[in-house]
Write a protein that holds these residues in place. Structure first.
Motif, short mmCIF file in Angstrom:
data_model
loop_
_atom_site.label_atom_id
_atom_site.label_comp_id
_atom_site.label_asym_id
_atom_site.label_seq_id
_atom_site.Cartn_x
_atom_site.Cartn_y
_atom_site.Cartn_z
N ALA A 1 -5.55 -1.61 1.21
CA ALA A 1 -5.55 -0.46 2.11
C ALA A 1 -6.19 -0.81 3.45
CB ALA A 1 -6.29 0.71 1.46
N GLU A 2 -7.23 -1.63 3.41
CA GLU A 2 -7.90 -2.06 4.64
C GLU A 2 -6.96 -2.89 5.50
OE1 GLU A 2 -11.48 -5.11 5.96
OE2 GLU A 2 -11.51 -4.21 3.95
N GLU B 1 -10.55 -0.69 -12.69
CA GLU B 1 -11.57 -0.64 -11.65
C GLU B 1 -11.52 -1.88 -10.77
OE1 GLU B 1 -15.30 -0.06 -13.49
OE2 GLU B 1 -14.90 1.99 -14.15
N ASN C 1 -7.12 -2.78 -4.47
CA ASN C 1 -6.35 -1.77 -3.74
C ASN C 1 -7.06 -1.35 -2.46
OD1 ASN C 1 -4.33 -1.75 -5.68
ND2 ASN C 1 -5.25 -0.08 -6.85
N GLU C 2 -8.38 -1.33 -2.51
CA GLU C 2 -9.13 -0.98 -1.31
C GLU C 2 -8.96 -2.04 -0.23
OE1 GLU C 2 -13.16 -0.40 -2.43
OE2 GLU C 2 -12.78 1.45 -3.54
N LYS C 3 -8.92 -3.30 -0.64
CA LYS C 3 -8.70 -4.38 0.33
C LYS C 3 -7.30 -4.30 0.90
CE LYS C 3 -9.78 -8.07 2.61
NZ LYS C 3 -10.80 -8.01 3.68
N HIS D 1 0.82 -1.22 0.00
CA HIS D 1 0.00 0.00 0.00
C HIS D 1 0.85 1.27 0.00
CE1 HIS D 1 -3.34 2.66 0.81
NE2 HIS D 1 -2.76 3.08 1.93
N LYS E 1 -8.04 5.82 -12.78
CA LYS E 1 -9.34 5.18 -12.90
C LYS E 1 -9.85 5.36 -14.32
CE LYS E 1 -10.58 6.12 -8.07
NZ LYS E 1 -11.58 6.73 -7.17
N GLU F 1 -8.75 -1.51 -8.56
CA GLU F 1 -9.06 -0.53 -7.52
C GLU F 1 -9.74 -1.20 -6.33
OE1 GLU F 1 -8.90 3.16 -5.82
OE2 GLU F 1 -8.02 2.45 -7.70
N GLU F 2 -10.59 -2.19 -6.63
CA GLU F 2 -11.23 -2.94 -5.54
C GLU F 2 -10.18 -3.69 -4.73
OE1 GLU F 2 -14.15 -5.44 -7.24
OE2 GLU F 2 -15.44 -3.80 -7.92
#
Length: 341
Positions: free
Chosen positions: A307-308, A297, A303-305, A279, A291, A300-301
């Motif tokens: 980041a979490e 996209e 990447n969100e995981k 991250h 994006k 990006e999902e």
């Protein structure tokens, strides 16, 4: 408080019975660790070093030729002392000897606890036969667990293969968390189970497999279930109250809780730190995700995981640091807890 002299009057080791030598070695190691714990003056450190050197001399004076559970205990104590002295390489070697001794003695097999060596059964304590056998069984079980915990925790921190990692531990009966068990026993059992989770994580990493998001979630769920099974007395955190840390029972309980909690936090960090690196590296390099396409996209999902999981890693590190800071301010921590660092 016990005052200990720096001048050691060592009896003739050649005239001592082997069991007496083993017990005397343990006494010297306890004095050394106690002086190291206090560690307020140069005199304390000199006292610790002298008693440790004498204990080490006795341990290597023939103990390895006829290993016993008490010899394994003495090497475990020496490893603990060396970690407190920030001599991690020596500590790693001593814990390796203790681990090999535990294998030779069968401390990793539950059936061995019912068949005590004659020398153990004939130990000089004036107890009934049943009490002596039960005391020996408990001692063997506690020493075996302690060796495995220190071995796996320290090896995972140092990034080295553990000496007990190849053992089949399914045969060892791990007592269920019991509210009626002593605090020390509960803390040891909790750390013992946690070390097995650490072993599985480290084994996964050493095999070259990356901990992707699904694997990280799997191990986090294991940690979650382990944590939820802990008794309430192991969940208590150090309180910032004047002189509370001077209470020996409270200090012992809190140090046990700190070790259990730090093992949990370190396990979470171990699972999620790969996501933290993934991250922050683009941010360090000044890259920002774009994006545009459907593929991006989807990324990006992911990447969100990442980041979490990265946030979980930093939260675990923050909670660990804050807990240790609170304990230090409450005067609970001893002077030899470098393994926390």
């Amino acid at each position: 408080m016990v005052k200990v002299s720096n001048n050691i009057r060592m009896p003739n080791a050649g005239r001592l019975d082997s069991s007496v030598k083993e017990d005397l070695t343990a006494v010297y190691m306890m004095i050394a660790i106690g002086a190291q714990c206090q560690g307020r003056t140069q005199e304390d450190l000199i006292c610790a070093a002298r008693y440790f050197c004498q204990a080490r001399k006795m341990v290597f004076g023939g103990f390895l030729e006829d290993p016993t559970v008490y010899m394994a205990r003495d090497f475990l104590l020496m490893a603990f002392y060396m970690f407190g002295a920030c001599r991690r390489n020596a500590a790693f070697m001593y814990i390796g000897v203790a681990a090999r001794a535990s294998i030779v003695l069968g401390l990793h097999v539950s059936g061995q606890y019912r068949q005590m060596p004659a020398e153990d059964r004939a130990r000089r304590y004036v107890l009934s036969s049943w009490l002596l056998e039960e005391a020996n069984r408990i001692a063997r079980l506690r020493i075996g667990k302690s060796i495995r915990v220190l071995d796996l925790v320290s090896s995972s921190i140092l990034g080295r293969p553990g000496s007990t990692s190849s053992l089949r531990t399914d045969d060892i009966r791990v007592d269920d968390f019991d509210q009626e068990a002593s605090h020390r026993t509960s803390a040891l059992n909790a750390a013992y189970e946690a070390s097995s989770v650490l072993e599985a994580i480290v084994q996964r990493l050493t095999e070259g497999e990356k901990l992707d998001a699904s694997s990280a979630d799997h191990f986090l769920q294991i940690w979650r279930e382990w944590s939820q099974a802990l008794p309430d007395k192991l969940r208590l955190r150090p309180r910032k109250e004047p002189n509370l840390g001077l209470n020996p029972d409270y200090r012992e309980n809190m140090i046990g809780n700190i070790h259990v909690a730090c093992t949990y936090y370190f396990g979470v960090i171990l699972v999620t730190r790969q996501s933290l690196i993934q991250h922050i590296m683009p941010q360090i390099r000044g890259k920002r995700p774009r994006k545009t396409t459907l593929r991006q996209e989807t990324n990006e999902e992911g990447n969100e995981k990442v980041a979490e999981l990265s946030s979980v890693c930093t939260d675990a590190a923050t909670y660990m640091a804050q807990m240790c800071c609170d304990a230090a301010e409450a005067g609970i921590l001893w002077g030899n807890m470098c393994i926390l660092k």
